[in-house]
Design an enzyme around this catalytic site. Structure first.
Site, PDB file in Angstrom:
ATOM      1  N   GLY A   9      -4.719 -37.341  21.126  1.00  0.00           N
ATOM      2  CA  GLY A   9      -5.238 -36.403  21.889  1.00  0.00           C
ATOM      3  C   GLY A   9      -5.609 -36.363  23.243  1.00  0.00           C
ATOM      4  O   GLY A   9      -6.230 -35.513  23.798  1.00  0.00           O
ATOM      5  N   GLY A  15      -9.763 -35.574  26.308  1.00  0.00           N
ATOM      6  CA  GLY A  15      -8.981 -36.725  26.563  1.00  0.00           C
ATOM      7  C   GLY A  15      -8.795 -37.061  27.949  1.00  0.00           C
ATOM      8  O   GLY A  15      -8.865 -38.589  28.058  1.00  0.00           O
ATOM      9  N   ALA A  80      -7.419 -36.124  18.770  1.00  0.00           N
ATOM     10  CA  ALA A  80      -6.805 -35.463  18.349  1.00  0.00           C
ATOM     11  C   ALA A  80      -7.116 -34.288  17.019  1.00  0.00           C
ATOM     12  O   ALA A  80      -7.680 -35.003  16.151  1.00  0.00           O
ATOM     13  CB  ALA A  80      -5.512 -36.028  18.092  1.00  0.00           C
ATOM     14  N   ALA A  81      -7.284 -33.104  17.594  1.00  0.00           N
ATOM     15  CA  ALA A  81      -7.516 -32.120  16.473  1.00  0.00           C
ATOM     16  C   ALA A  81      -7.243 -30.748  16.885  1.00  0.00           C
ATOM     17  O   ALA A  81      -6.900 -30.805  18.153  1.00  0.00           O
ATOM     18  CB  ALA A  81      -9.065 -32.023  16.452  1.00  0.00           C
ATOM     19  N   TYR A 182     -12.693 -25.680  10.122  1.00  0.00           N
ATOM     20  CA  TYR A 182     -12.717 -26.571  11.418  1.00  0.00           C
ATOM     21  C   TYR A 182     -13.797 -27.290  11.130  1.00  0.00           C
ATOM     22  O   TYR A 182     -13.654 -28.482  11.208  1.00  0.00           O
ATOM     23  CB  TYR A 182     -12.891 -25.599  12.529  1.00  0.00           C
ATOM     24  CG  TYR A 182     -12.961 -26.484  13.822  1.00  0.00           C
ATOM     25  CD1 TYR A 182     -12.133 -27.222  14.559  1.00  0.00           C
ATOM     26  CD2 TYR A 182     -14.496 -26.560  14.541  1.00  0.00           C
ATOM     27  CE1 TYR A 182     -12.413 -28.002  15.460  1.00  0.00           C
ATOM     28  CE2 TYR A 182     -14.777 -27.311  15.467  1.00  0.00           C
ATOM     29  CZ  TYR A 182     -13.804 -27.862  15.693  1.00  0.00           C
ATOM     30  OH  TYR A 182     -14.234 -28.717  17.160  1.00  0.00           O
ATOM     31  N   LYS A 186     -13.937 -31.333  10.798  1.00  0.00           N
ATOM     32  CA  LYS A 186     -14.287 -32.270  11.639  1.00  0.00           C
ATOM     33  C   LYS A 186     -15.419 -33.251  10.804  1.00  0.00           C
ATOM     34  O   LYS A 186     -15.609 -34.526  11.265  1.00  0.00           O
ATOM     35  CB  LYS A 186     -15.169 -31.403  12.882  1.00  0.00           C
ATOM     36  CG  LYS A 186     -14.513 -31.040  13.805  1.00  0.00           C
ATOM     37  CD  LYS A 186     -14.322 -32.127  14.651  1.00  0.00           C
ATOM     38  CE  LYS A 186     -13.013 -32.144  15.502  1.00  0.00           C
ATOM     39  NZ  LYS A 186     -12.573 -33.431  16.014  1.00  0.00           N
ATOM     40  N   ARG A 250     -26.630 -21.578  22.710  1.00  0.00           N
ATOM     41  CA  ARG A 250     -25.770 -22.739  22.820  1.00  0.00           C
ATOM     42  C   ARG A 250     -26.393 -23.972  23.872  1.00  0.00           C
ATOM     43  O   ARG A 250     -27.245 -23.663  24.441  1.00  0.00           O
ATOM     44  CB  ARG A 250     -24.453 -22.600  22.950  1.00  0.00           C
ATOM     45  CG  ARG A 250     -23.686 -21.539  22.002  1.00  0.00           C
ATOM     46  CD  ARG A 250     -23.583 -22.024  20.647  1.00  0.00           C
ATOM     47  NE  ARG A 250     -22.441 -21.372  19.744  1.00  0.00           N
ATOM     48  CZ  ARG A 250     -23.038 -20.421  19.040  1.00  0.00           C
ATOM     49  NH1 ARG A 250     -24.322 -20.078  19.154  1.00  0.00           N
ATOM     50  NH2 ARG A 250     -22.516 -19.861  18.391  1.00  0.00           N
TER      51      ARG A 250
HETATM   52  C1  UD1 Z   1     -17.278 -23.578  18.125  1.00  0.00           C
HETATM   53  C2  UD1 Z   1     -17.862 -24.642  17.431  1.00  0.00           C
HETATM   54  C3  UD1 Z   1     -17.504 -25.955  18.139  1.00  0.00           C
HETATM   55  C4  UD1 Z   1     -16.446 -26.105  18.832  1.00  0.00           C
HETATM   56  C5  UD1 Z   1     -16.005 -24.722  19.700  1.00  0.00           C
HETATM   57  C6  UD1 Z   1     -14.705 -24.627  20.215  1.00  0.00           C
HETATM   58  C7  UD1 Z   1     -19.331 -23.917  15.756  1.00  0.00           C
HETATM   59  C8  UD1 Z   1     -20.669 -23.710  15.297  1.00  0.00           C
HETATM   60  N1  UD1 Z   1     -18.966 -24.509  16.815  1.00  0.00           N
HETATM   61  O1  UD1 Z   1     -18.555 -23.266  18.939  1.00  0.00           O
HETATM   62  O2  UD1 Z   1     -17.714 -27.132  17.282  1.00  0.00           O
HETATM   63  O3  UD1 Z   1     -16.300 -27.079  19.442  1.00  0.00           O
HETATM   64  O4  UD1 Z   1     -16.156 -23.633  18.986  1.00  0.00           O
HETATM   65  O5  UD1 Z   1     -13.702 -24.626  19.309  1.00  0.00           O
HETATM   66  O6  UD1 Z   1     -18.468 -23.480  14.845  1.00  0.00           O
HETATM   67  N2  UD1 Z   1     -18.856 -15.496  22.557  1.00  0.00           N
HETATM   68  C9  UD1 Z   1     -18.783 -14.279  23.190  1.00  0.00           C
HETATM   69  N3  UD1 Z   1     -17.625 -13.820  23.676  1.00  0.00           N
HETATM   70  C10 UD1 Z   1     -16.648 -14.488  23.911  1.00  0.00           C
HETATM   71  C11 UD1 Z   1     -16.462 -15.587  23.134  1.00  0.00           C
HETATM   72  C12 UD1 Z   1     -17.430 -16.117  22.460  1.00  0.00           C
HETATM   73  O7  UD1 Z   1     -20.008 -13.830  23.068  1.00  0.00           O
HETATM   74  O8  UD1 Z   1     -15.510 -13.778  24.243  1.00  0.00           O
HETATM   75  C13 UD1 Z   1     -19.799 -15.927  21.941  1.00  0.00           C
HETATM   76  C14 UD1 Z   1     -19.504 -16.399  20.636  1.00  0.00           C
HETATM   77  O9  UD1 Z   1     -20.076 -15.380  19.677  1.00  0.00           O
HETATM   78  C15 UD1 Z   1     -20.790 -17.642  20.434  1.00  0.00           C
HETATM   79  C16 UD1 Z   1     -20.670 -18.324  21.695  1.00  0.00           C
HETATM   80  O10 UD1 Z   1     -20.200 -17.341  22.570  1.00  0.00           O
HETATM   81  O11 UD1 Z   1     -22.051 -17.110  20.113  1.00  0.00           O
HETATM   82  C17 UD1 Z   1     -20.202 -19.368  21.887  1.00  0.00           C
HETATM   83  O12 UD1 Z   1     -18.767 -19.447  21.493  1.00  0.00           O
HETATM   84  P1  UD1 Z   1     -17.632 -20.550  21.370  1.00  0.00           P
HETATM   85  O13 UD1 Z   1     -17.537 -20.813  23.106  1.00  0.00           O
HETATM   86  O14 UD1 Z   1     -16.376 -20.029  20.808  1.00  0.00           O
HETATM   87  O15 UD1 Z   1     -18.163 -21.651  20.729  1.00  0.00           O
HETATM   88  P2  UD1 Z   1     -19.100 -21.965  19.242  1.00  0.00           P
HETATM   89  O16 UD1 Z   1     -18.615 -20.822  18.460  1.00  0.00           O
HETATM   90  O17 UD1 Z   1     -20.477 -21.965  19.710  1.00  0.00           O
END
Ligand code: UD1
Length: 371
Positions: A9, A15, A80-81, A182, A186, A250
């Site tokens: 990846g 990567g 890679a994932a 997912y 992982k 986050r």
């Molecule tokens: C998830 C995974 C993480 C992965 C990442 C990228 C979990 C807990 N974590 O992170 O391992 O590496 O995806 O695939 O499953 N949000 C908005 N508006 C948007 C998009 C997102 O408000 O348009 C919010 C989401 O609801 C969330 C936060 O932003 O609360 C972060 O979202 P995102 O960047 O998708 O990542 P995670 O879900 O934290």
């Protein structure tokens, strides 16, 4: 002679940064990458891929591609994932195939031809909800919020008496709570690497990445991280759309810090057969990052729009306790958040605008995974 590192990846977001860092440190780098069209729109190698990389276009599920990629490799970094949490909930077979089976094929080949070191990318998603405490102070590993609770618009994680919990930094000792295909994949990848590594005497390190951001994050991938989504909306003078109330937390870690963590993991002598959190160690709300991004893109007047919608399987809070990586790997995040955001916005300015995020959100909505 320089050590040869195989990065699976390695044409992707993380990567490619790892490849740059290793090449500049004297390693030779081979990449095995399928150049999937969801990430690499035209299926061609990305222009950012370092010209010194030896690229093998192939799939980790294909035994002969993997065997070819392993010839002469001293070290393997397995990145890679397939990486869309939401998408993993309806493309269950393809996610399980790419992530679980792909790792199995790689492990089978490594078992037959052991390497000196194996580094594997895991994810904060394995924790589910981050560690929390009750008002009385005792720590607990919270349950996932129910759909019924989310439907009522009650966003915080509650204790049994209905009182909100206080989020705490999450250490590696928190037990996994797998809430998406997912996350399950992982965890499976991480365990396969650690199990095969210890059985065959291959020092193995699994890194649980938190929310990685920075240049090269694919905008053509609709399931890309929230910072890239928000930054590209702002650059097109559109308001960032926030799920829930925006107070979810986050831990955003810059991709160059993640690349440095990979190098530390492949060079460390102690701390093998262990997992490490790789985050910034700082918590931020989604609202605050939307406002920070509006500021660094010179659009402070564009306020985020809180939609009150939610994504099934989203966690409320998770941010890293990075003490273990600091103490055992010597990991120290270096990129300051504002600098990282500016760099991200600068990079996105040069990229074509995309509407694929909205199409992906509609896809989730049609399946009842966003409401
Ligand atoms: C998830 C995974 C993480 C992965 C990442 C990228 C979990 C807990 N974590 O992170 O391992 O590496 O995806 O695939 O499953 N949000 C908005 N508006 C948007 C998009 C997102 O408000 O348009 C919010 C989401 O609801 C969330 C936060 O932003 O609360 C972060 O979202 P995102 O960047 O998708 O990542 P995670 O879900 O934290």
């Amino acid at each position: 002679m320089s050590k040869r590192v195989l990065i699976t990846g390695g044409a992707g977001f993380i990567g490619s940064h790892v490849a740059d860092l290793l090449l500049s440190s004297g390693y030779s780098v081979r990449v095995l990458d399928a150049l999937t069209s969801q990430v690499h729109r035209d299926g061609a190698p990305p222009i950012y891929l370092n010209s010194e990389v030896e690229l093998i276009v192939g799939d980790v599920r294909n035994e002969s591609d993997v065997e070819r990629a392993l010839v002469g490799a001293d070290i393997v970094i397995h990145l890679a994932a397939a990486v869309g949490v939401g998408q993993s909930m309806y493309e269950i077979v393809s996610y399980t195939s790419a992530n679980d089976l792909g790792t199995a094929v790689l492990m089978q080949a490594i078992a037959a031809r052991p390497v000196e070191k194996l580094v594997c990318a895991s994810s904060m998603s394995v924790y589910g909800e981050g560690l929390a405490s009750r008002n009385g102070g005792d720590e607990i590993a919270p349950q996932q919020r129910s759909i019924e609770q989310l439907r009522r618009g009650v966003w915080e994680v509650l204790d049994n008496d209905g009182a909100p919990l206080n989020p705490l930094p999450t250490p590696e000792s928190k037990s996994p709570s797998l809430s998406s295909i997912y996350a399950l994949g992982k965890y499976n990848q991480e365990r396969q690497c650690l199990i095969v590594g210890s059985a065959y005497g291959i020092p193995t390190v699994a890194l649980r990445f938190f929310n990685v951001y920075g240049p090269r994050q694919s905008l053509s991938n609709p399931y890309t991280g929230v910072l890239s989504i928000f930054a590209s909306r702002l650059l097109n003078d559109r308001t960032p759309l926030i799920f829930e109330d925006g107070n979810q937390c986050r831990d955003f870690v810059h991709v160059q810090d993640v690349a440095r963590a990979c190098k530390l993991a492949l060079e460390c002598r102690d701390g093998v057969n262990e997992v490490y959190n790789i985050g910034s160690g700082e918590r931020r709300t989604i609202n605050s990052v939307a406002i920070d991004l509006a500021r660094v893109t010179d659009r402070p007047h564009i306020a985020p729009c809180v939609t009150g919608k939610y994504r099934a399987g989203d966690i409320r809070h998770c941010f890293a306790d990075i003490t273990k990586a600091r103490n055992q790997l010597g990991y120290a995040p270096k990129v300051d958040f504002d600098t990282g955001l500016r760099e991200l916005a600068e990079w996105l300015t040069g990229q074509a605008a995309t509407d694929s995020v909205e199409a992906a959100t509609r896809e989730l909505e049609n399946r009842g995974l966003v409401a």
